[in-house]
Design an enzyme around this catalytic site. Structure first.
Site, PDB file in Angstrom:
ATOM      1  N   LYS A 124       0.867  -1.193   0.000  1.00  0.00           N
ATOM      2  CA  LYS A 124       0.000   0.000   0.000  1.00  0.00           C
ATOM      3  C   LYS A 124       0.893   1.230   0.000  1.00  0.00           C
ATOM      4  O   LYS A 124       2.010   1.201   0.514  1.00  0.00           O
ATOM      5  CB  LYS A 124      -0.879   0.032   1.246  1.00  0.00           C
ATOM      6  CG  LYS A 124      -2.097   0.918   1.104  1.00  0.00           C
ATOM      7  CD  LYS A 124      -3.220   0.197   0.404  1.00  0.00           C
ATOM      8  CE  LYS A 124      -4.388   1.088   0.062  1.00  0.00           C
ATOM      9  NZ  LYS A 124      -5.551   0.279  -0.369  1.00  0.00           N
ATOM     10  N   ASP A 164      -7.026   4.360  -4.620  1.00  0.00           N
ATOM     11  CA  ASP A 164      -7.665   4.226  -3.301  1.00  0.00           C
ATOM     12  C   ASP A 164      -8.302   5.595  -3.041  1.00  0.00           C
ATOM     13  O   ASP A 164      -8.507   6.358  -3.997  1.00  0.00           O
ATOM     14  CB  ASP A 164      -6.637   3.835  -2.229  1.00  0.00           C
ATOM     15  CG  ASP A 164      -7.302   3.375  -0.921  1.00  0.00           C
ATOM     16  OD1 ASP A 164      -7.739   2.217  -0.861  1.00  0.00           O
ATOM     17  OD2 ASP A 164      -7.408   4.181   0.030  1.00  0.00           O
TER      18      ASP A 164
HETATM   19  P1  NDP Z   1     -12.929   7.938  -3.029  1.00  0.00           P
HETATM   20  O1  NDP Z   1     -11.844   8.909  -2.794  1.00  0.00           O
HETATM   21  O2  NDP Z   1     -13.461   7.729  -4.388  1.00  0.00           O
HETATM   22  O3  NDP Z   1     -14.152   8.267  -2.078  1.00  0.00           O
HETATM   23  C1  NDP Z   1     -14.009   8.305  -0.699  1.00  0.00           C
HETATM   24  C2  NDP Z   1     -15.349   8.645  -0.079  1.00  0.00           C
HETATM   25  O4  NDP Z   1     -15.245   8.445   1.340  1.00  0.00           O
HETATM   26  C3  NDP Z   1     -15.749  10.082  -0.281  1.00  0.00           C
HETATM   27  O5  NDP Z   1     -17.127  10.188  -0.305  1.00  0.00           O
HETATM   28  C4  NDP Z   1     -15.144  10.740   0.942  1.00  0.00           C
HETATM   29  O6  NDP Z   1     -15.759  11.958   1.309  1.00  0.00           O
HETATM   30  C5  NDP Z   1     -15.395   9.703   2.002  1.00  0.00           C
HETATM   31  N1  NDP Z   1     -14.383   9.834   3.048  1.00  0.00           N
HETATM   32  C6  NDP Z   1     -13.041   9.742   2.903  1.00  0.00           C
HETATM   33  N2  NDP Z   1     -12.412   9.988   4.059  1.00  0.00           N
HETATM   34  C7  NDP Z   1     -13.386  10.229   4.941  1.00  0.00           C
HETATM   35  C8  NDP Z   1     -13.390  10.542   6.312  1.00  0.00           C
HETATM   36  N3  NDP Z   1     -12.238  10.657   7.003  1.00  0.00           N
HETATM   37  N4  NDP Z   1     -14.589  10.718   6.926  1.00  0.00           N
HETATM   38  C9  NDP Z   1     -15.755  10.603   6.227  1.00  0.00           C
HETATM   39  N5  NDP Z   1     -15.803  10.319   4.920  1.00  0.00           N
HETATM   40  C10 NDP Z   1     -14.655  10.142   4.291  1.00  0.00           C
HETATM   41  O7  NDP Z   1     -12.377   6.545  -2.412  1.00  0.00           O
HETATM   42  P2  NDP Z   1     -12.897   5.078  -2.692  1.00  0.00           P
HETATM   43  O8  NDP Z   1     -14.353   5.047  -2.925  1.00  0.00           O
HETATM   44  O9  NDP Z   1     -11.989   4.465  -3.685  1.00  0.00           O
HETATM   45  O10 NDP Z   1     -12.546   4.365  -1.293  1.00  0.00           O
HETATM   46  C11 NDP Z   1     -13.490   4.252  -0.231  1.00  0.00           C
HETATM   47  C12 NDP Z   1     -13.063   3.134   0.701  1.00  0.00           C
HETATM   48  O11 NDP Z   1     -13.007   1.896  -0.014  1.00  0.00           O
HETATM   49  C13 NDP Z   1     -11.678   3.293   1.337  1.00  0.00           C
HETATM   50  O12 NDP Z   1     -11.688   2.714   2.620  1.00  0.00           O
HETATM   51  C14 NDP Z   1     -10.784   2.466   0.422  1.00  0.00           C
HETATM   52  O13 NDP Z   1      -9.616   2.033   1.091  1.00  0.00           O
HETATM   53  C15 NDP Z   1     -11.722   1.303   0.135  1.00  0.00           C
HETATM   54  N6  NDP Z   1     -11.423   0.522  -1.066  1.00  0.00           N
HETATM   55  C16 NDP Z   1     -11.285   1.096  -2.296  1.00  0.00           C
HETATM   56  C17 NDP Z   1     -11.043   0.315  -3.394  1.00  0.00           C
HETATM   57  C18 NDP Z   1     -10.961   0.886  -4.763  1.00  0.00           C
HETATM   58  O14 NDP Z   1     -10.824   0.098  -5.714  1.00  0.00           O
HETATM   59  N7  NDP Z   1     -11.062   2.191  -4.963  1.00  0.00           N
HETATM   60  C19 NDP Z   1     -10.881  -1.146  -3.282  1.00  0.00           C
HETATM   61  C20 NDP Z   1     -11.131  -1.651  -1.960  1.00  0.00           C
HETATM   62  C21 NDP Z   1     -11.366  -0.845  -0.900  1.00  0.00           C
HETATM   63  P3  NDP Z   1     -14.989  13.354   1.093  1.00  0.00           P
HETATM   64  O15 NDP Z   1     -15.107  13.649  -0.361  1.00  0.00           O
HETATM   65  O16 NDP Z   1     -15.693  14.320   1.976  1.00  0.00           O
HETATM   66  O17 NDP Z   1     -13.556  13.129   1.534  1.00  0.00           O
HETATM   67  O1  2IT Z   2      -7.982  -1.461  -0.905  1.00  0.00           O
HETATM   68  C1  2IT Z   2      -7.894  -1.944  -2.044  1.00  0.00           C
HETATM   69  O2  2IT Z   2      -8.021  -3.153  -2.258  1.00  0.00           O
HETATM   70  C2  2IT Z   2      -7.657  -1.021  -3.161  1.00  0.00           C
HETATM   71  N1  2IT Z   2      -7.598   0.183  -2.952  1.00  0.00           N
HETATM   72  C3  2IT Z   2      -7.480  -1.555  -4.558  1.00  0.00           C
HETATM   73  C4  2IT Z   2      -6.056  -1.981  -4.777  1.00  0.00           C
HETATM   74  C5  2IT Z   2      -5.711  -2.393  -6.184  1.00  0.00           C
HETATM   75  O3  2IT Z   2      -4.526  -2.741  -6.352  1.00  0.00           O
HETATM   76  O4  2IT Z   2      -6.533  -2.391  -7.079  1.00  0.00           O
END
Ligand code: NDP
Ligand code: 2IT
Length: 442
Positions: A124, A164
């Protein structure tokens, strides 16, 4: 050394890394089940190594903002475990990023990637840079500077970063361009790339869709479906948007989304075209939703867990669903919580949900669809071809069904039926531990 003794060693080594310690504690809690039944499967040598990253890289990221002022951020890449494949995991860009958060995410990624059935180790990265409110040119200069340092540590068979929080197609594109410029190497060194330069169809949707495929498998195994259910989702980023889309396609009504400022509630079901316009096109805030839908409500400063729902899918960030939220959800009749985010539910909340008969699935199983699709992107890049949306989507659904099967069957094997968190941790651990043992003490 038993698990309790080793946990004390881990605490002593990084007493302030609370998110990392939380993630280790959860995995160790599950492994105690093996310790009781099959102590021989818990090799002291493997356990001591698995909690220590193979490599931790921390670097300066200087860049010049639009006013000509030099800004400095801190960059991280944790190469945690390469027992079953090249390091693989996303890059988080958020002001809260620190070593503890990157280490917890890297640790979770080891077991998640093992569960996908694909050959990927755990890693990561990230930075305390905040893309919010920055111009495209500032984001580009940051990403280029970040990659100017990171490029020497990664490669398509070494370490493959991806998106992420705060890192989407725009950021991956800028990072890929800079990597290519420095190395002259056009390869699948990052995933989540644009579709015209090696990206995979379905990667954008994969985490949210995968979460719903996993949840669908869990629901089916427990005699029900998404059809007619009310779903609360937090977040409004990549994972939340596509979880909302798939849950809706599967017959559910999604009534909430949120961001770090508050949540929206729409009793008629979320208008996702509008959300995509606000978040993906305008990079706006979720409260803008009620400007178009005044019949919906926006609640500032709150999380969506007080809303009545059958299924909750936390898709924002770590520790966003605490014990008070869990109590409200249970009081309102929730029966299933599957994590789209990484570690969104606090340990006390998980305990409360499970004690109250709620089906609970940990992110390392239920959100593995994103990295699984990244693995499929790596395969396509290695073969220099691209599969159709339907082909990738079908593979993704198959992988999520298989992850659910591993969680269910492993939990049953160790006498903890329906405790999917135990199944996920044990199944992921055993795969990695077996590979580590076979490769000797390295
Ligand atoms: P994005 O940046 O696209 O979206 C994040 C969302 O979460 C936004 O709505 C953001 O709001 C909110 N958020 C972030 N930080 C906080 C906080 N401290 N408190 C409240 N809301 C918050 O990220 P993703 O959708 O990609 O990721 C969301 C989650 O999913 C994370 O935990 C990530 O690790 C996990 N994840 C992502 C993957 C991927 O492929 N993208 C794969 C697996 C897991 P705001 O705009 O106000 O910050
Ligand atoms: O938390 C996760 O699994 C991710 N943000 C996706 C990682 C990836 O390599 O696609």
């Amino acid at each position: 050394m038993n698990l309790n003794e080793l946990y004390e060693v881990v605490v002593k080594r990084q007493p302030n890394d609370k998110e990392f310690l939380q993630a280790v504690d959860e995995v160790f809690d599950s492994l105690k089940v093996i310790e009781e039944v099959h102590p021989e499967l818990l090799s002291d040598d493997v356990l001591k190594r698995i909690v220590e990253p193979e490599r931790q890289i921390i670097f300066r990221v200087p860049w010049v903002d639009d006013n000509g002022v030099t800004q400095v951020n801190r960059g991280y890449r944790i190469q945690f475990n390469s027992a079953i494949g090249p390091y693989k995991g996303g890059i988080r860009l958020h002001p809260s990023v620190n070593i503890s958060i990157i280490k917890f995410l890297g640790f979770e990624q080891i077991f998640k990637n093992a569960l996908t059935t694909l050959p990927m180790g755990g890693g990561k990265g990230g930075s305390d840079f905040d893309p919010k409110g920055k111009s495209d040119a500032e984001v580009m200069r940051f990403c280029q500077s970040f990659m100017t340092e990171l490029y020497r540590y990664i490669g398509p068979e070494v370490d493959v970063p991806a998106g992420d929080i705060g890192t989407g197609a725009r950021e991956v594109g800028y990072m890929f361009g800079q990597y290519k410029r420095i190395t002259r190497d056009f390869s699948g060194v990052l995933t989540g790339k644009g579709l015209t330069f090696g990206g995979s169809l379905t990667r954008t949707e994969a985490t949210g869709y995968g979460l719903c495929y996993f949840t669908q498998a869990l629901l089916k195994d427990n005699g029900t479906t998404f059809d007619g259910k009310t779903v609360a989702i937090s977040g409004s980023g990549n994972v939340a948007i596509y979880a909302c889309e798939k849950a809706t396609q599967l017959g559910a009504k999604v009534v909430t989304l949120s961001d770090s400022n508050g949540y929206i509630y729409d009793a008629n079901g979320i208008d996702l075209d509008l959300v995509k316009e606000i978040k993906e096109v305008k990079r706006g805030r979720i409260k803008e939703y009620v400007d178009v839908h005044p019949e919906a409500t926006y609640v500032a400063g709150e999380r969506p867990w007080s809303v009545k729902c059958d299924i909750a899918l936390p898709c924002a960030t770590q520790n966003e669903l605490d014990i008070e939220d869990a109590k409200k959800l249970v009081a309102n009749g929730v029966f299933c919580v599957c994590e789209g985010a990484n570690m969104p539910t606090t340990p006390a909340a998980i305990k409360y949900l499970m004690e109250n008969g709620v089906y609970y699935a940990p992110g390392k199983a239920s959100n593995a669809g994103g990295v699984a699709c990244s693995g499929l992107e790596m395969s396509q890049n290695a073969m220099h071809l691209s599969w159709t949306f339907e082909e990738v989507d079908e593979k993704l659904e198959g992988i999520m069904n298989e992850i659910f099967r591993q969680c269910r069957d492993t939990a049953i094997e160790y006498g903890h039926e329906k405790e999917y968190v135990i199944g996920a941790n044990i199944a992921g651990f055993l795969k990695v531990a077996t590979a580590m043992k076979a490769q000797g003490t390295v």
